[in-house]
Design an enzyme around this catalytic site. Structure first.
Site, PDB file in Angstrom:
ATOM      1  N   GLY A  46       0.739  -1.070  -0.336  1.00 30.22           N
ATOM      2  CA  GLY A  46       0.398  -0.220   0.186  1.00 30.22           C
ATOM      3  C   GLY A  46       0.809   1.050  -0.123  1.00 30.22           C
ATOM      4  N   GLN A  51       3.627  10.438   0.847  1.00 35.62           N
ATOM      5  CA  GLN A  51       3.778   9.217   1.337  1.00 35.62           C
ATOM      6  C   GLN A  51       5.322   9.313   0.151  1.00 35.62           C
ATOM      7  OE1 GLN A  51       2.089   5.075   1.791  1.00 35.62           O
ATOM      8  NE2 GLN A  51       4.532   5.165   2.633  1.00 35.62           N
ATOM      9  N   CYS A  88       5.719  -0.490   7.240  1.00 37.10           N
ATOM     10  CA  CYS A  88       5.473   0.893   5.956  1.00 37.10           C
ATOM     11  C   CYS A  88       6.852   1.292   5.766  1.00 37.10           C
ATOM     12  CB  CYS A  88       4.758   2.036   7.284  1.00 37.10           C
ATOM     13  SG  CYS A  88       4.883   3.486   6.063  1.00 37.10           S
ATOM     14  N   LEU A  89       6.013   1.664   4.106  1.00 40.75           N
ATOM     15  CA  LEU A  89       7.385   1.781   3.461  1.00 40.75           C
ATOM     16  C   LEU A  89       8.495   2.858   3.805  1.00 40.75           C
ATOM     17  CD1 LEU A  89       6.234   1.276   0.219  1.00 40.75           C
ATOM     18  CD2 LEU A  89       7.792  -0.011   0.985  1.00 40.75           C
ATOM     19  N   HIS A 130      -4.163   1.184   7.422  1.00 38.09           N
ATOM     20  CA  HIS A 130      -2.450   1.713   7.705  1.00 38.09           C
ATOM     21  C   HIS A 130      -2.672   3.205   6.205  1.00 38.09           C
ATOM     22  CE1 HIS A 130       1.232   1.539   8.088  1.00 38.09           C
ATOM     23  NE2 HIS A 130       1.251   1.883   6.976  1.00 38.09           N
ATOM     24  N   GLU A 131      -3.150   2.611   5.478  1.00 40.39           N
ATOM     25  CA  GLU A 131      -3.061   3.273   4.311  1.00 40.39           C
ATOM     26  C   GLU A 131      -4.670   5.527   4.535  1.00 40.39           C
ATOM     27  OE1 GLU A 131      -0.692   3.165   2.902  1.00 40.39           O
ATOM     28  OE2 GLU A 131      -0.493   1.179   2.963  1.00 40.39           O
ATOM     29  N   HIS A 134      -2.439   7.324   7.016  1.00 40.23           N
ATOM     30  CA  HIS A 134      -0.883   8.192   6.639  1.00 40.23           C
ATOM     31  C   HIS A 134      -2.236   9.070   6.059  1.00 40.23           C
ATOM     32  CE1 HIS A 134       2.328   6.497   5.945  1.00 40.23           C
ATOM     33  NE2 HIS A 134       1.638   5.214   5.680  1.00 40.23           N
TER      34      HIS A 134
END
Ligand code: NI
Length: 153
Positions: A46, A51, A88-89, A130-131, A134
């Site tokens: 995701g 991000q 997470c990236l 999660h997304e 963000h």
């Protein structure tokens, strides 16, 4: 399409509440293409627009069931609770146990300005929460009950 630079924890854009998308135009479609390419390139499941430095309410997800693109996503229903490991990236090498709802319903728009509703459980439900976090400027490390650092072997 382009692979974009993924912002890391500490970058202020990740702390900002993202703005709703007012008009789904060519620029937004280009961004969606770039975001999914960036997500696949980084081997993530995701990615949210902040991000890649864009403070707008856009997410892409693929938990292995195909690409989902959502503009202005909103959680309209949720149920249950489950603690599981997340990464997470934007926070490479760090994992944490986060409590999430087991099931969520999310509404938003696709790139064709069509309203979409997704009911999800398990990994997809977790990824959606999660997304969408963000978009509120929330990183999973702020919610995690325990944090693990990846052991380099
Ligand atoms: Ni993330």
């Amino acid at each position: 399409m382009a692979v974009l630079n993924i912002r890391k924890a500490g970058d202020m854009v990740l702390k900002k509440k993202a703005e709703p998308v007012v008009r789904i135009d060519r620029k937004i479609k280009q961004l969606l293409d770039d975001m999914s390419q960036t997500m696949y390139h980084a081997d993530g499941v995701g990615l949210a627009a902040p991000q890649v430095g864009v403070s707008q309410r856009i997410i892409v997800i693929d938990v292995g069931e195909g690409l989902i693109e959502l503009i202005n996503p909103v959680i309209t229903a949720s149920e249950g609770s489950l603690i599981s490991m997340e990464g997470c990236l934007s926070v490479p090498g760090i994992y944490g146990d986060v409590e999430r709802c087991t099931t969520v319903t999310v509404e938003g728009f696709d790139r064709h300005r069509k309203k979409v509703r997704i009911s999800a459980t398990d990994l997809l439900a977790k990824a959606l929460q999660h997304e969408i976090d963000h978009l509120e400027g929330i990183l999973f490390i702020e919610l995690a009950k325990t944090i693990h650092k990846e052991q380099k072997s």
